[in-house]
Every structure is written in structure tokens, then in C-alpha cells.
Design a protein around this motif. Structure first.
Motif, PDB file in Angstrom:
ATOM      1  N   CYS A   1       0.837  -1.201   0.000  1.00  0.00           N
ATOM      2  CA  CYS A   1       0.000   0.000   0.000  1.00  0.00           C
ATOM      3  C   CYS A   1       0.873   1.252   0.000  1.00  0.00           C
ATOM      4  O   CYS A   1       2.034   1.227   0.400  1.00  0.00           O
ATOM      5  CB  CYS A   1      -0.913   0.011   1.225  1.00  0.00           C
ATOM      6  SG  CYS A   1      -2.181  -1.275   1.208  1.00  0.00           S
ATOM      7  N   ASP A   2       0.290   2.347  -0.438  1.00  0.00           N
ATOM      8  CA  ASP A   2       0.958   3.649  -0.439  1.00  0.00           C
ATOM      9  C   ASP A   2       0.167   4.602   0.460  1.00  0.00           C
ATOM     10  O   ASP A   2      -0.946   4.989   0.124  1.00  0.00           O
ATOM     11  CB  ASP A   2       1.037   4.198  -1.862  1.00  0.00           C
ATOM     12  CG  ASP A   2       1.874   5.481  -1.950  1.00  0.00           C
ATOM     13  OD1 ASP A   2       2.193   6.077  -0.890  1.00  0.00           O
ATOM     14  OD2 ASP A   2       2.216   5.891  -3.077  1.00  0.00           O
ATOM     15  N   LEU A   3       0.751   4.926   1.609  1.00  0.00           N
ATOM     16  CA  LEU A   3       0.112   5.856   2.544  1.00  0.00           C
ATOM     17  C   LEU A   3       0.908   7.158   2.655  1.00  0.00           C
ATOM     18  O   LEU A   3       0.810   7.869   3.651  1.00  0.00           O
ATOM     19  CB  LEU A   3      -0.023   5.230   3.933  1.00  0.00           C
ATOM     20  CG  LEU A   3      -0.976   4.050   4.094  1.00  0.00           C
ATOM     21  CD1 LEU A   3      -0.234   2.735   3.931  1.00  0.00           C
ATOM     22  CD2 LEU A   3      -1.671   4.089   5.442  1.00  0.00           C
ATOM     23  N   SER A   4       1.696   7.474   1.674  1.00  0.00           N
ATOM     24  CA  SER A   4       2.584   8.626   1.752  1.00  0.00           C
ATOM     25  C   SER A   4       1.836   9.895   2.151  1.00  0.00           C
ATOM     26  O   SER A   4       0.776  10.220   1.612  1.00  0.00           O
ATOM     27  CB  SER A   4       3.280   8.843   0.406  1.00  0.00           C
ATOM     28  OG  SER A   4       4.128   7.753   0.114  1.00  0.00           O
ATOM     29  N   ASN A   5       2.425  10.586   3.147  1.00  0.00           N
ATOM     30  CA  ASN A   5       1.921  11.868   3.666  1.00  0.00           C
ATOM     31  C   ASN A   5       0.569  11.757   4.360  1.00  0.00           C
ATOM     32  O   ASN A   5      -0.076  12.782   4.640  1.00  0.00           O
ATOM     33  CB  ASN A   5       1.846  12.915   2.543  1.00  0.00           C
ATOM     34  CG  ASN A   5       3.207  13.203   1.946  1.00  0.00           C
ATOM     35  OD1 ASN A   5       4.170  13.435   2.676  1.00  0.00           O
ATOM     36  ND2 ASN A   5       3.305  13.177   0.629  1.00  0.00           N
ATOM     37  N   ALA A   6       0.133  10.558   4.679  1.00  0.00           N
ATOM     38  CA  ALA A   6      -1.116  10.401   5.433  1.00  0.00           C
ATOM     39  C   ALA A   6      -0.920  10.874   6.870  1.00  0.00           C
ATOM     40  O   ALA A   6       0.158  10.723   7.452  1.00  0.00           O
ATOM     41  CB  ALA A   6      -1.566   8.953   5.431  1.00  0.00           C
ATOM     42  N   SER A   7      -1.952  11.424   7.464  1.00  0.00           N
ATOM     43  CA  SER A   7      -1.915  11.837   8.865  1.00  0.00           C
ATOM     44  C   SER A   7      -2.631  10.790   9.710  1.00  0.00           C
ATOM     45  O   SER A   7      -3.841  10.595   9.593  1.00  0.00           O
ATOM     46  CB  SER A   7      -2.584  13.199   9.063  1.00  0.00           C
ATOM     47  OG  SER A   7      -2.595  13.531  10.446  1.00  0.00           O
ATOM     48  N   LEU A   8      -1.847  10.107  10.557  1.00  0.00           N
ATOM     49  CA  LEU A   8      -2.393   9.129  11.502  1.00  0.00           C
ATOM     50  C   LEU A   8      -2.031   9.558  12.921  1.00  0.00           C
ATOM     51  O   LEU A   8      -1.888   8.720  13.815  1.00  0.00           O
ATOM     52  CB  LEU A   8      -1.832   7.734  11.213  1.00  0.00           C
ATOM     53  CG  LEU A   8      -1.965   7.209   9.773  1.00  0.00           C
ATOM     54  CD1 LEU A   8      -1.301   5.846   9.643  1.00  0.00           C
ATOM     55  CD2 LEU A   8      -3.426   7.133   9.358  1.00  0.00           C
ATOM     56  N   SER A   9      -1.892  10.828  13.136  1.00  0.00           N
ATOM     57  CA  SER A   9      -1.431  11.338  14.426  1.00  0.00           C
ATOM     58  C   SER A   9      -2.409  11.008  15.547  1.00  0.00           C
ATOM     59  O   SER A   9      -3.620  10.883  15.322  1.00  0.00           O
ATOM     60  CB  SER A   9      -1.227  12.855  14.354  1.00  0.00           C
ATOM     61  OG  SER A   9      -2.438  13.527  14.063  1.00  0.00           O
ATOM     62  N   GLU A  10      -1.862  10.834  16.744  1.00  0.00           N
ATOM     63  CA  GLU A  10      -2.630  10.515  17.953  1.00  0.00           C
ATOM     64  C   GLU A  10      -3.387   9.189  17.819  1.00  0.00           C
ATOM     65  O   GLU A  10      -4.402   8.972  18.482  1.00  0.00           O
ATOM     66  CB  GLU A  10      -3.607  11.643  18.292  1.00  0.00           C
ATOM     67  CG  GLU A  10      -2.933  12.991  18.530  1.00  0.00           C
ATOM     68  CD  GLU A  10      -3.933  14.077  18.840  1.00  0.00           C
ATOM     69  OE1 GLU A  10      -4.517  14.049  19.940  1.00  0.00           O
ATOM     70  OE2 GLU A  10      -4.141  14.960  17.959  1.00  0.00           O
ATOM     71  N   GLY A  11      -2.900   8.314  16.953  1.00  0.00           N
ATOM     72  CA  GLY A  11      -3.578   7.051  16.734  1.00  0.00           C
ATOM     73  C   GLY A  11      -3.208   5.976  17.744  1.00  0.00           C
ATOM     74  O   GLY A  11      -2.162   6.025  18.386  1.00  0.00           O
ATOM     75  N   ILE A  12      -4.090   5.002  17.885  1.00  0.00           N
ATOM     76  CA  ILE A  12      -3.824   3.787  18.663  1.00  0.00           C
ATOM     77  C   ILE A  12      -3.681   2.667  17.644  1.00  0.00           C
ATOM     78  O   ILE A  12      -4.646   2.305  16.959  1.00  0.00           O
ATOM     79  CB  ILE A  12      -4.965   3.495  19.650  1.00  0.00           C
ATOM     80  CG1 ILE A  12      -5.092   4.635  20.668  1.00  0.00           C
ATOM     81  CG2 ILE A  12      -4.718   2.173  20.374  1.00  0.00           C
ATOM     82  CD1 ILE A  12      -6.287   4.492  21.601  1.00  0.00           C
ATOM     83  N   ILE A  13      -2.468   2.127  17.538  1.00  0.00           N
ATOM     84  CA  ILE A  13      -2.153   1.161  16.486  1.00  0.00           C
ATOM     85  C   ILE A  13      -1.621  -0.099  17.151  1.00  0.00           C
ATOM     86  O   ILE A  13      -0.508  -0.123  17.681  1.00  0.00           O
ATOM     87  CB  ILE A  13      -1.133   1.769  15.503  1.00  0.00           C
ATOM     88  CG1 ILE A  13      -1.695   3.075  14.905  1.00  0.00           C
ATOM     89  CG2 ILE A  13      -0.786   0.784  14.404  1.00  0.00           C
ATOM     90  CD1 ILE A  13      -0.718   3.835  14.039  1.00  0.00           C
ATOM     91  N   HIS A  14      -2.421  -1.164  17.133  1.00  0.00           N
ATOM     92  CA  HIS A  14      -2.101  -2.369  17.892  1.00  0.00           C
ATOM     93  C   HIS A  14      -2.267  -3.613  17.015  1.00  0.00           C
ATOM     94  O   HIS A  14      -3.280  -3.769  16.349  1.00  0.00           O
ATOM     95  CB  HIS A  14      -3.029  -2.467  19.113  1.00  0.00           C
ATOM     96  CG  HIS A  14      -2.729  -3.636  20.003  1.00  0.00           C
ATOM     97  ND1 HIS A  14      -1.480  -3.881  20.533  1.00  0.00           N
ATOM     98  CD2 HIS A  14      -3.520  -4.639  20.448  1.00  0.00           C
ATOM     99  CE1 HIS A  14      -1.521  -4.981  21.276  1.00  0.00           C
ATOM    100  NE2 HIS A  14      -2.743  -5.459  21.233  1.00  0.00           N
TER     101      HIS A  14
END
Length: 215
Positions: A80-93
Motif C-alpha cells: 500500500c501507499d500511505l505517503s503523507n497520510a496523517s495518523l497522528s494521535e492514533g492507537i495502532i495495535h
């Protein structure tokens, strides 16, 4: 192969229904679960507090997207290409990024646990003030990534390019960078205490300190 500790991988059912990302708009809350999204382009979406559970994204391109405070559990991104995506303050588990392009992705102030980055290009990615626990970077490029004021616990950089990464105000105690390549790092020497490095890297750091190595 990485070493030192194990991480929990995404727990995803063998059978998933195919879906479109736009299905998220038919829910009362921005929520997707138990599905697979393939060969898609998702562009110009700005949604806060997206929740993803047991989802696979494969061959998906994200363009100009902002998913602040995203909550992801048991998710795989493959090619996948997520370039420059904003995932700030995320919970990634329990999330895997495999063969992904992550140029400039904003993970700042996020909470990442049991996450693996496998053969990814994540140059200029931003992890400022994020908390990372049981995270592995395997054969990935992180040139000029920003780890300013991060909390790292059981994080390993394995055979990755970490040239010019910014570790300002981040302790590397217990962090293994011995298999990585770099010409320079932005890091205070006191933050290197307890960091695992190769003999060649140790000589390089000693040279920066002004020490003369006698052969």
C-alpha cells in the motif's frame, strides 16, 4: 530474522468479505471490521477517530488523507501507499505494514504496540512524541525520520537504513541498531547509553567523540 523479543501479529479470520472503504459512511460511527479492501484508491478523505478491526488493505493507495486519532487493531497493509497520510494521535495495535510506501506519514503522538514494518520505505516519517512498544522495523528505509521525544520499549531496527534519523530527547537504551546502516544520527551521546551497536558503529561514535582509535 529479527531477534530479542517476539511481537503479536494481527489476528485476522481466514475468510473476509470484500468491501469498499466508502462503506464506512454507512455506519453510525466510522468503523470497518472483518473485511478486505483491494486494488483501490482512497483520496481526499478527512475523518477523525476511524476504527478498523480485522481488516486487510492490499494494493491500496491513499492520497491526501487525514485519519487523526485512528484506532487500528488486527490490521494488515500490504503493498500500500500511505505517503503523507496523517495518523497522528492514533492507537495502532497488532498491525503489519508490509512492502508499503510510507513517505512522510505522520504517526506523531501515537501509541504503537506489536507493530511491524517489513520492507517498507518510511523516509521522512514522523513519530514525534509517540510511544512505541514491541515494534520491529525489518529491512526498511527510515532516512530522515523523526523520533523526537519518543518512548521506546522493545523496539528493534533490523537491517534498516536509519541515516539522518532524529532521536533528539529519545533514549536508545536497550534498542538494537547493530545491523542498520547510517552515516550519521541526530542523537545526544547520553541517549546512546545502553544502545546495542556493532563494533564498526562503536568506532564511528568514538570518532565523533574525538577519541583516537589505535590499531
Amino acid at each position: 530474522m529479527t531477534k530479542g523479543f517476539k511481537i503479536e501479529h494481527p489476528n485476522i479470520p481466514r475468510s473476509l468479505e470484500k468491501a469498499n472503504f466508502q462503506d464506512i459512511f454507512y455506519e453510525e460511527e466510522p468503523y470497518l471490521s472483518n473485511c478486505m479492501i483491494t486494488n483501490a484508491i482512497i483520496d481526499n478523505e478527512e475523518i477523525d477517530r476511524v476504527v478498523l478491526s480485522k481488516v486487510i488493505f492490499k494494493n491500496v493507495t491513499f492520497i491526501n488523507v487525514s485519519f487523526k486519532k485512528i484506532d487500528m487493531t488486527d490490521v494488515i497493509f500490504e503493498n500500500c501507499d500511505l505517503s503523507n497520510a496523517s495518523l497522528s494521535e492514533g492507537i495502532i495495535h497488532r498491525v503489519t505494514f508490509k512492502d508499503c510506501k510510507l513517505l512522510g506519514v505522520d504517526f506523531s503522538e501515537g501509541n504503537l504496540g506489536n507493530v511491524s514494518f517489513e520492507n517498507c520505505i518510511a523516509n521522512l516519517s514522523n513519530f514525534t512524541e509517540a510511544r512505541l512498544k514491541q515494534v520491529i522495523y525489518d529491512s526498511s528505509s527510515l532516512q530522515s525520520a523523526n523520533y523526537y521525544d519518543c518512548k521506546l520499549s522493545k523496539v528493534e531496527f533490523y537491517q534498516s537504513d536509519i541515516n539522518d534519523v532524529d532521536f533528539t530527547q529519545t533514549s536508545l537504551k536497550g534498542i538494537d541498531i547493530s545491523t542498520c546502516t547510517f552515516d550519521r544520527l541526530n542523537v545526544a551521546f547520553e541517549s546512546l547509553a545502553g544502545c546495542e551497536v556493532s563494533p564498526e558503529q562503536a568506532i564511528g561514535f568514538a570518532t565523533l567523540l574525538g577519541l583516537k582509535i589505535k590499531q
